[in-house]
Scaffold this active site. Sequence first.
Site, PDB file in Angstrom:
ATOM      1  N   LYS A  13       0.623  -0.978  -0.232  1.00  0.00           N
ATOM      2  CA  LYS A  13       0.214  -0.254   0.421  1.00  0.00           C
ATOM      3  C   LYS A  13       0.804   1.274   0.097  1.00  0.00           C
ATOM      4  CE  LYS A  13      -1.768  -1.039   3.881  1.00  0.00           C
ATOM      5  NZ  LYS A  13      -1.570  -2.071   4.347  1.00  0.00           N
ATOM      6  N   ARG A  88      -9.186   0.448   8.198  1.00  0.00           N
ATOM      7  CA  ARG A  88      -9.712  -0.810   8.910  1.00  0.00           C
ATOM      8  C   ARG A  88      -9.942  -0.913   9.493  1.00  0.00           C
ATOM      9  NH1 ARG A  88      -3.075   0.550   9.232  1.00  0.00           N
ATOM     10  NH2 ARG A  88      -2.412  -1.656   8.993  1.00  0.00           N
ATOM     11  N   ARG A 122      12.432  -5.180   5.069  1.00  0.00           N
ATOM     12  CA  ARG A 122      11.674  -3.757   4.934  1.00  0.00           C
ATOM     13  C   ARG A 122      13.057  -3.186   6.134  1.00  0.00           C
ATOM     14  NH1 ARG A 122       6.017  -2.290   5.487  1.00  0.00           N
ATOM     15  NH2 ARG A 122       5.248  -2.530   6.816  1.00  0.00           N
ATOM     16  N   ARG A 155      10.756  -1.411  11.606  1.00  0.00           N
ATOM     17  CA  ARG A 155       9.896  -1.032  12.522  1.00  0.00           C
ATOM     18  C   ARG A 155       9.749  -2.651  13.118  1.00  0.00           C
ATOM     19  NH1 ARG A 155       4.896   0.211   7.991  1.00  0.00           N
ATOM     20  NH2 ARG A 155       3.697  -1.546  10.049  1.00  0.00           N
ATOM     21  N   ARG A 166      -0.553  -8.936  13.361  1.00  0.00           N
ATOM     22  CA  ARG A 166      -1.065  -7.908  12.689  1.00  0.00           C
ATOM     23  C   ARG A 166      -1.823  -8.667  11.310  1.00  0.00           C
ATOM     24  NH1 ARG A 166       4.036  -5.721  10.823  1.00  0.00           N
ATOM     25  NH2 ARG A 166       3.046  -4.238   9.276  1.00  0.00           N
TER      26      ARG A 166
END
Length: 225
Positions: A13, A88, A122, A155, A166
């Site tokens: 996203k 969300r 990431r 993160r 998540r």
Amino acid sequence: MKAVFIGPPGAGKGTYASYFSRKYCIPHISTGDIFRDEIAKGTELGEIIKKYIDKGELVPDDIVIEVVKKRLNQPDTRNGFILDGFPRTLNQAKALDEITQIDVAVYIYVPIEIAIERLSNRYICPKCHRIYNLKFNPPKNDLRCDYDGEKLIRRPDDEPEVVKNRYKVYYEQSHPVIDYYRRKNLLIEVDNSSSAEIVVVLLEKTLIERGILKLKPCNPNVSIR
Ligand code: ADP
């Protein structure tokens, strides 16, 4: 173009929202980025939301809705915006309908194994929020942002245990939002398993052909990375 980009963690996203934002000069509004900035600045809001984010839980609806409402009131959203990671929950989607009418909901998805692999590699720039991947899109200089030289960080919620939670939260609370927009005939589905350079061309073409993206590019030569 008033767009929401939705989909599971690690689907892409942020990467696509950043591309359209830079190319068409409309704000990229990522609730995740807003929250991480608040935590980094040590604000009162940051203190409250940190405990949810660290566990991979959702921040309560009333807090998120207030933050988004305030942001959408800023004058830079006049020609459109891209909301990334909001709504969300169904409550958030209904609240957004009260604030404004969106033109499109872009649902970006990948198989969970690909997402987990992407998240485990990431790194992000804490200053400009650009997203890197050590395997597929590494920075030019050792763990420094190509654009502002800031030291890249991982993160904390990209750790495998938190990612699992998540995903659980996503299927329980966020997945129904997809049907909500499908029923309203606002949904465009994007399979992001292949390379971002190819996927973005198709997505942009679809948005233009359907008359959703009517803006002229302010930076025509922007690349997805
Ligand atoms: P992701 O990679 O999972 O899409 P984000 O950067 O969008 O990550 O969000 C990181 C975290 O911030 C989420 O796990 C959640 O705790 C919180 N968050 C972001 N957006 C929302 C939202 N719309 N509602 C509730 N919590 C949110």
